[in-house]
Design an enzyme around this catalytic site. Structure first.
Site, PDB file in Angstrom:
ATOM      1  N   PRO A 127       0.991  -1.398  -0.030  1.00  0.00           N
ATOM      2  CA  PRO A 127      -0.335  -0.092   0.179  1.00  0.00           C
ATOM      3  C   PRO A 127       0.419   1.026  -0.252  1.00  0.00           C
ATOM      4  CG  PRO A 127      -0.601  -1.016   1.504  1.00  0.00           C
ATOM      5  CD  PRO A 127       0.487  -2.153   1.262  1.00  0.00           C
ATOM      6  N   GLU A 128       0.248   2.119  -1.002  1.00  0.00           N
ATOM      7  CA  GLU A 128       1.496   3.322  -0.691  1.00  0.00           C
ATOM      8  C   GLU A 128       0.382   4.540  -1.055  1.00  0.00           C
ATOM      9  OE1 GLU A 128       3.390   4.192  -4.310  1.00  0.00           O
ATOM     10  OE2 GLU A 128       4.319   1.821  -4.705  1.00  0.00           O
TER      11      GLU A 128
END
Ligand SMILES: [Zn+2]
Length: 287
Positions: A2-3
């Site tokens: 997840p960014e």
């Protein structure tokens, strides 16, 4: 992994529903990256404030609470405290009214008056940490090295150029490091550099001010578009509604080795920089 866009999508999908929720109980699964730092039962009775994001961290203020044997603790701005959450490599947060029994990868659960907030994290690099405040440790220590928020107006093209100008590393490495600007992970850096027509191998101190300005604008557009599309689905990211992101359908270079560049007709190449794949167009991205 997840960014920033995925974390922001998670925040947007949870913030309204969690705001003002009362904590009923908390449950821990297997150890995460760091210990919770507070007895889970002491979270009961606290009230959630508005979920915030800093970099890839989420901050859930939890005000008030009940001290054992005493009455309710007065809720004030100074005694907020809260949970600092990080999704790590593979984490996702879900809020559901009746989520069913916890599975093998569900390692934190906060039962509230608005549903059960559950962290699912197969690789357990994620974290849920209690902190007496955002400005107090451990939150302050964990957030201290983060660069500017990409959409913060204080991050002007001038400031961005000044920060990059002091570096001799490649522009890709400098952006990935996250200490100039947060949230520019591998996918989004590759896409922003393509949008700005900058070769990822360019040294930071060789970037002119107009090119830095174009890069900052490209980064903002790329991240905003990713948030709008619900992030990028790599492996099994889901937001709190169980939706998956669609940004990968719009990626111009990331994961597209050998494809034709939509802008110049050149061929998308893949190289490895610091053990990470970098995708770029050899035709229109210049040093
Ligand atoms: Zn091109």
């Amino acid at each position: 992994m997840p960014e920033l866009p995925e974390v922001e999508v998670t925040r947007i999908s949870l913030a309204d529903r969690l705001n003002d929720a009362r904590v009923l109980s908390a449950r821990l699964g297997k150890p995460l990256r760091w210990p919770l730092g507070i007895a889970p039962e002491s979270l009961a009775g606290r009230r959630a404030g508005l979920l915030q994001r800093r970099g890839k961290y989420l901050w859930l203020p939890l005000r008030g609470g009940v001290a054992p044997g005493d009455g309710p603790v007065a809720a004030g701005p100074d005694d907020a405290g809260g949970l600092l959450l990080h999704l790590g490599m593979s984490g996702s947060l879900n809020l559901a009214d009746a989520p069913g029994p916890a599975g093998a990868h569900d390692h934190f659960e906060l039962a509230t008056s608005r549903g059960v907030l559950r962290l699912t994290d197969p690789r357990r690099f994620g974290a849920v940490v209690w902190s007496p405040g955002l400005q107090a440790d451990p939150a302050a220590r964990l957030l201290a090295k983060l660069g500017a928020e990409p959409f913060d107006a204080a991050l002007t093209p001038l400031a961005f150029h000044a920060a990059l100008h002091g570096r001799r590393t490649t522009v890709k490495a400098a952006l990935l490091a996250g200490d100039i600007v947060v949230g520019a992970g591998n996918i989004y850096v590759s896409e922003a550099l393509h949008r700005a027509a900058i070769d990822p191998r360019t040294r930071c101190n060789q970037l002119s001010r107009p090119r830095c300005e174009r890069l900052l604008a490209a980064l903002r557009l790329t991240l905003a578009r990713a948030i709008e599309l619900g992030g990028t689905t790599l492996r099994d990211f889901r937001d709190a509604h169980g939706m998956s992101g669609a940004f990968q359908n719009e990626a111009q270079v990331y994961g597209r080795e050998g494809d034709t560049c939509s802008r110049c007709g050149g061929t998308i190449r893949r190289i490895v920089q610091a053990q990470r794949s970098t995708y770029f167009c050899g035709g229109c991205q210049r040093r």
